[in-house]
Design a protein around this motif. Structure first.
Motif, PDB file in Angstrom:
ATOM      1  N   ASP A  63       0.807  -1.221   0.000  1.00 17.70           N
ATOM      2  CA  ASP A  63       0.000   0.000   0.000  1.00 17.70           C
ATOM      3  C   ASP A  63       0.840   1.272   0.000  1.00 17.70           C
ATOM      4  O   ASP A  63       0.405   2.309  -0.484  1.00 17.70           O
ATOM      5  N   HIS A  64       2.045   1.203   0.563  1.00 16.27           N
ATOM      6  CA  HIS A  64       2.974   2.339   0.586  1.00 16.27           C
ATOM      7  C   HIS A  64       4.382   1.755   0.475  1.00 16.27           C
ATOM      8  O   HIS A  64       5.055   1.546   1.481  1.00 16.27           O
ATOM      9  N   VAL A  65       4.844   1.504  -0.735  1.00 17.70           N
ATOM     10  CA  VAL A  65       6.109   0.788  -0.920  1.00 17.70           C
ATOM     11  C   VAL A  65       7.308   1.585  -0.407  1.00 17.70           C
ATOM     12  O   VAL A  65       8.394   1.031  -0.219  1.00 17.70           O
ATOM     13  N   TRP A  66       7.125   2.871  -0.150  1.00 14.26           N
ATOM     14  CA  TRP A  66       8.220   3.695   0.379  1.00 14.26           C
ATOM     15  C   TRP A  66       8.317   3.606   1.905  1.00 14.26           C
ATOM     16  O   TRP A  66       9.236   4.162   2.485  1.00 14.26           O
ATOM     17  N   HIS A  67       7.379   2.934   2.571  1.00 17.15           N
ATOM     18  CA  HIS A  67       7.501   2.662   4.009  1.00 17.15           C
ATOM     19  C   HIS A  67       8.482   1.513   4.206  1.00 17.15           C
ATOM     20  O   HIS A  67       8.316   0.444   3.621  1.00 17.15           O
ATOM     21  N   LYS A  68       9.477   1.737   5.071  1.00 15.82           N
ATOM     22  CA  LYS A  68      10.518   0.723   5.251  1.00 15.82           C
ATOM     23  C   LYS A  68      10.942   0.672   6.715  1.00 15.82           C
ATOM     24  O   LYS A  68      11.853   1.391   7.134  1.00 15.82           O
ATOM     25  N   GLY A  69      10.289  -0.191   7.493  1.00 21.63           N
ATOM     26  CA  GLY A  69      10.662  -0.373   8.887  1.00 21.63           C
ATOM     27  C   GLY A  69      10.620   0.929   9.655  1.00 21.63           C
ATOM     28  O   GLY A  69       9.563   1.528   9.844  1.00 21.63           O
ATOM     29  N   ILE A  70      11.787   1.373  10.102  1.00 19.28           N
ATOM     30  CA  ILE A  70      11.942   2.716  10.663  1.00 19.28           C
ATOM     31  C   ILE A  70      12.877   3.489   9.740  1.00 19.28           C
ATOM     32  O   ILE A  70      13.976   3.023   9.422  1.00 19.28           O
ATOM     33  N   ALA A  71      12.436   4.670   9.320  1.00 18.07           N
ATOM     34  CA  ALA A  71      13.265   5.510   8.451  1.00 18.07           C
ATOM     35  C   ALA A  71      13.009   6.971   8.783  1.00 18.07           C
ATOM     36  O   ALA A  71      11.914   7.348   9.222  1.00 18.07           O
ATOM     37  N   TRP A  72      14.036   7.788   8.581  1.00 16.73           N
ATOM     38  CA  TRP A  72      13.914   9.245   8.693  1.00 16.73           C
ATOM     39  C   TRP A  72      13.524   9.737   7.303  1.00 16.73           C
ATOM     40  O   TRP A  72      14.325   9.720   6.371  1.00 16.73           O
ATOM     41  N   SER A  73      12.267  10.150   7.148  1.00 16.82           N
ATOM     42  CA  SER A  73      11.715  10.475   5.838  1.00 16.82           C
ATOM     43  C   SER A  73      10.988  11.812   5.900  1.00 16.82           C
ATOM     44  O   SER A  73      10.231  12.056   6.841  1.00 16.82           O
ATOM     45  N   LEU A  74      11.183  12.637   4.873  1.00 13.13           N
ATOM     46  CA  LEU A  74      10.577  13.966   4.846  1.00 13.13           C
ATOM     47  C   LEU A  74       9.818  14.158   3.531  1.00 13.13           C
ATOM     48  O   LEU A  74      10.433  14.236   2.466  1.00 13.13           O
ATOM     49  N   PRO A  75       8.477  14.253   3.583  1.00 10.96           N
ATOM     50  CA  PRO A  75       7.708  14.381   2.342  1.00 10.96           C
ATOM     51  C   PRO A  75       7.719  15.768   1.727  1.00 10.96           C
ATOM     52  O   PRO A  75       7.441  15.911   0.529  1.00 10.96           O
ATOM     53  N   VAL A  76       8.011  16.789   2.537  1.00  9.29           N
ATOM     54  CA  VAL A  76       7.974  18.163   2.037  1.00  9.29           C
ATOM     55  C   VAL A  76       9.258  18.875   2.446  1.00  9.29           C
ATOM     56  O   VAL A  76       9.438  19.257   3.606  1.00  9.29           O
ATOM     57  N   VAL A  77      10.178  19.025   1.506  1.00  9.35           N
ATOM     58  CA  VAL A  77      11.396  19.808   1.696  1.00  9.35           C
ATOM     59  C   VAL A  77      11.392  20.840   0.569  1.00  9.35           C
ATOM     60  O   VAL A  77      11.805  20.549  -0.548  1.00  9.35           O
ATOM     61  N   ASP A  78      10.861  22.020   0.857  1.00  6.14           N
ATOM     62  CA  ASP A  78      10.498  22.965  -0.204  1.00  6.14           C
ATOM     63  C   ASP A  78       9.582  22.230  -1.185  1.00  6.14           C
ATOM     64  O   ASP A  78       8.550  21.728  -0.783  1.00  6.14           O
ATOM     65  N   ASP A  79       9.979  22.126  -2.438  1.00  4.63           N
ATOM     66  CA  ASP A  79       9.144  21.412  -3.416  1.00  4.63           C
ATOM     67  C   ASP A  79       9.655  19.999  -3.675  1.00  4.63           C
ATOM     68  O   ASP A  79       9.195  19.334  -4.614  1.00  4.63           O
ATOM     69  N   GLU A  80      10.600  19.529  -2.856  1.00  2.00           N
ATOM     70  CA  GLU A  80      11.180  18.205  -3.047  1.00  2.00           C
ATOM     71  C   GLU A  80      10.568  17.190  -2.093  1.00  2.00           C
ATOM     72  O   GLU A  80      10.076  17.537  -1.010  1.00  2.00           O
ATOM     73  N   ASN A  81      10.631  15.926  -2.485  1.00  4.54           N
ATOM     74  CA  ASN A  81      10.026  14.822  -1.748  1.00  4.54           C
ATOM     75  C   ASN A  81      11.118  13.827  -1.375  1.00  4.54           C
ATOM     76  O   ASN A  81      11.670  13.143  -2.240  1.00  4.54           O
ATOM     77  N   PHE A  82      11.458  13.752  -0.085  1.00  7.62           N
ATOM     78  CA  PHE A  82      12.420  12.773   0.409  1.00  7.62           C
ATOM     79  C   PHE A  82      11.698  11.702   1.237  1.00  7.62           C
ATOM     80  O   PHE A  82      12.264  11.133   2.166  1.00  7.62           O
ATOM     81  N   TRP A  83      10.467  11.438   0.867  1.00  5.61           N
ATOM     82  CA  TRP A  83       9.613  10.427   1.502  1.00  5.61           C
ATOM     83  C   TRP A  83       9.418   9.240   0.578  1.00  5.61           C
ATOM     84  O   TRP A  83       9.585   8.096   0.954  1.00  5.61           O
TER      85      TRP A  83
END
Length: 303
Positions: A63-83
């Motif tokens: 359902d969310h292939v970018w979820h991986k155990g525990i991770a430091w993830s940021l969906p909004v970094v200005d206009d960039e997506n590090f999620w």
């Protein structure tokens, strides 16, 4: 819960760092992932196990292939997506854009066991999908046994803005999606943990009850398949962290997750050359909801 001294062993190869307690691998930290660009490649911890060997993390769910155990993830970094995956765009909803950035490993700084504590540290470089540098990061992880039934993971993040402009970190909520302020240190639990219980100092509830509320710590109790047992995850936010105590992004009905989200409802700015520090402690236990306050007490001195 009483403290207990237990020997830990570590191993490191070209892509991962692992910690063992006896015949149980407590964690594996993959710092050079093989993720596709769509999933915003980033280091992650998976699998994560209790001292009894029970798995309490989920890697790349459909359902969310970018979820991986525990991770430091940021969906909004200005206009960039590090999620990973699509980006929430105001008045448009989620849109897949060519903006899935990478947290790239650059150098191992430390690896091994010191005085009963397993430690790993490395440097990373955050770059946009187009190749522009955003952050230089130094990340420190440590693991130690804190009781007969529990161990603790400490995560330290130092982000330095290496761009020539102010970087603004936010969430889908800061972009207009109500009560969706996820971002930061994010734990995804096993499928069997769905419909589990969220635990705070005020008692137990569901994700709908506690999402967006502010607490120093929050726990999640999930039940395992096959065996008649529960496990407890407690995440604790350091008092020095920006926006402490954080608002929490938590789910239980749709799936199991916990996330102390410092950028839930307000953007956080890092000016060029400045460094922002974040620190968290995660307790992993073979316990139940009644054990959460005592586990939080054991974690607090480790921040």
């Amino acid at each position: 819960m009483s403290t207990v001294a237990t020997a830990l062993e570590t191993s490191t190869d070209a892509t991962s760092f692992a910690v063992r307690s006896g015949d149980v691998e407590l964690l594996r930290y993959v710092f050079v992932p093989d993720s596709p660009q769509l999933e915003s490649p980033k280091p992650y911890l998976d699998p994560i196990r209790t001292r009894a060997g029970r798995v309490v993390s989920l890697y790349r769910p459909w359902d969310h292939v970018w979820h991986k155990g525990i991770a430091w993830s940021l969906p909004v970094v200005d206009d960039e997506n590090f999620w990973g995956g699509p980006t929430f765009v105001r008045d448009r909803g989620y849109v897949q854009l060519p903006n899935n950035g990478t947290q790239g490993h650059r150098e191992v700084l430390a690896s091994g066991v010191d005085d009963g504590v397993a430690r790993f540290a490395h440097r990373l470089e955050w770059t946009t999908e187009a190749g522009a540098p955003v952050f230089a990061e130094e990340r420190h992880l440590s693991a130690r046994v804190v009781s007969e039934d529990a161990w603790a993971l400490t995560v330290g993040i130092s982000l330095t803005n290496v761009s020539d402009a102010v970087v603004r970190i936010g969430s889908p909520t800061t972009k207009g999606r109500e009560n969706a302020g996820y971002g930061g240190l994010f734990w995804r639990g096993p499928r069997s943990f769905t419909e589990g219980r969220l635990v705070t100092v005020d008692g137990e509830g569901s994700g709908d009850d506690v999402r967006g509320t502010r607490y120093e710590w929050m726990g999640f109790v999930g039940r395992h398949d096959v065996i008649d047992a529960t496990s407890l995850i407690v995440m604790l936010d350091a008092a020095e962290n920006p926006c402490h105590p954080p608002q929490w992004f938590a789910r239980s009905a749709e799936f199991a997750c916990l996330n102390p989200a410092p950028f839930f409802s307000e953007e956080f700015e890092i000016v060029p050359g400045a460094t922002a520090d974040f620190r968290y402690v995660v307790g992993v236990s073979d316990g139940d909801a009644a054990d959460a306050p005592a586990l939080a007490d054991l974690l607090r001195p480790l921040r």
